[in-house]
Structures are given as structure tokens and as C-alpha cells.
Design an enzyme around this catalytic site. Structure first.
Site, PDB file in Angstrom:
ATOM      1  N   SER A  28      15.294  -5.800  -6.284  1.00  0.00           N
ATOM      2  CA  SER A  28      14.166  -5.524  -5.394  1.00  0.00           C
ATOM      3  C   SER A  28      13.170  -4.510  -5.952  1.00  0.00           C
ATOM      4  O   SER A  28      12.050  -4.424  -5.467  1.00  0.00           O
ATOM      5  CB  SER A  28      14.657  -5.059  -4.025  1.00  0.00           C
ATOM      6  OG  SER A  28      15.184  -3.756  -4.102  1.00  0.00           O
ATOM      7  N   LYS A  77      13.502   2.408  -2.647  1.00  0.00           N
ATOM      8  CA  LYS A  77      12.236   1.798  -2.257  1.00  0.00           C
ATOM      9  C   LYS A  77      11.094   2.751  -2.597  1.00  0.00           C
ATOM     10  O   LYS A  77      11.292   3.941  -2.785  1.00  0.00           O
ATOM     11  CB  LYS A  77      12.200   1.481  -0.755  1.00  0.00           C
ATOM     12  CG  LYS A  77      13.269   0.504  -0.305  1.00  0.00           C
ATOM     13  CD  LYS A  77      13.112  -0.866  -0.922  1.00  0.00           C
ATOM     14  CE  LYS A  77      14.297  -1.761  -0.608  1.00  0.00           C
ATOM     15  NZ  LYS A  77      14.335  -2.940  -1.431  1.00  0.00           N
TER      16      LYS A  77
END
Length: 186
Positions: A28, A77
């Protein structure tokens, strides 16, 4: 093996409340962080807009329970919007406070559909980020489980600022990626 030896060594030298190693298990954050990279998290630093954060989920959080098949207890993230910002996504574009972001780190995998959303995350907002909350995205947008899916991240869920690739191993070629090892992250 590295995590089993590095974290105890760091605990002895600097203390576990200062820096920790974290093993990336997903794609990701590609291309910024590769799958199986080991990164360092500075637990004393708080990430700002555009910086990388370690996001923690506890088992008792309802949002995490609903996504338990899709996410780990900790994710890396990028902080996109901070408290008071208005954030919106339209396809491959992200807007903060009405201005389109320039994101050289963003990657859009061709031919890969979104997991869990069926493309519904292409359009998000506009939403105002609540106090003590943050909007985070993965750099590899087509495969990232992030704020478009699980919502805003509370300040206390951020476990520190991700600062460096500590170790990068190329499993396909069975060698160290020296060009990535000890690389600073932005």
C-alpha cells in the site's frame, strides 16, 4: 530475524519509547516503501502534512474490527490533511482546502481494482477533518486501505513518524537493496 534482534538492541541503546523498527507487510505504500522493507519509526516525532505515520488500531476499536480481515494492528500511511482542513478525492486527484495536491509519491497501479471498495473510494468528500484527527492515504492508491475506507485517524492512534528504511531485501534476487537501506523517507 532482524526485527527480533534490532528492536531489543534499540530498546537497550535508546529505549522502546523513542524508536522502533516496523516490518511493512503490504504494497500500500509502494513505491515509497516496498513490501518487506523494515522501516524506523521515531516515536517522539509527530508527522505533519505530507509525512509518513505509523497508525495503530486496537482490537476494541469498532472500525478496526470491521476491517480485521483487511488490515493489521498497525499501518503505515501518509498524512494528507490535518485538523481543520477540508479534504476531497476525485479519481486520481486529491484536494486539500480546495487546492489540488502535487503528489510525486502517489502511484496508481494499472489494471488493479480497489480492494474492499470496488472503486467507491475514487470519490471522497469534501469532508472537514475534525479536531485531533487526520486524513491518511497510502501511496499506492489502488490497493490502499486508508481514510477513504476507515475514516479519520485520531491523534492518539498515531504511533510516530516513519523516518528511514532500515533494511531492504530483494527476495526475488536474494540480495540486499543497498540503494534503499538507510534511505531517508519523506
Amino acid at each position: 530475524f532482524l526485527l527480533a534482534t534490532v528492536n531489543p538492541l534499540m530498546d537497550q541503546v535508546v529505549g522502546k519509547r523513542i524508536v522502533r523498527a516496523f516490518f511493512e507487510t503490504s504494497s500500500s505504500m509502494y513505491p515509497t516503501i516496498l513490501t518487506r522493507d523494515i522501516v524506523l519509526v521515531n516515536k517522539l516525532a509527530f508527522p505533519g502534512r505530507g509525512e509518513l505515520a505509523l497508525v495503530r488500531f486496537s482490537p476494541d476499536q469498532g472500525r478496526a474490527n470491521k476491517l480485521s480481515r483487511l488490515i493489521d494492528d498497525q499501518l503505515i500511511k501518509r498524512v494528507i490533511a490535518v485538523p481543520g482542513d477540508t479534504v476531497e478525492t476525485r479519481g486520481r486527484e486529491v484536494f486539500v482546502n480546495g487546492a489540488r495536491l502535487t503528489e510525486p509519491y502517489a502511484h496508481h497501479s494499472e489494471g488493479v481494482g480497489r480492494i474492499a471498495t470496488g472503486g467507491a473510494a475514487d470519490v471522497y468528500g469534501p469532508q472537514k477533518v475534525p479536531p485531533d484527527s487526520y486524513f491518511v492515504l497510502g501511496d499506492n492508491r489502488n490497493v490502499s486501505i486508508d481514510s477513504r475506507i476507515f475514516g479519520f485517524v485520531r491523534k492518539e492512534q498515531i504511533g510516530g513518524k516513519v523516518t528511514k528504511v532500515f533494511w531492504s531485501w530483494n527476495f526475488d534476487e536474494n540480495r540486499i537493496r543497498w540503494e534503499r537501506t538507510a534511505m531517508s523517507l519523506k
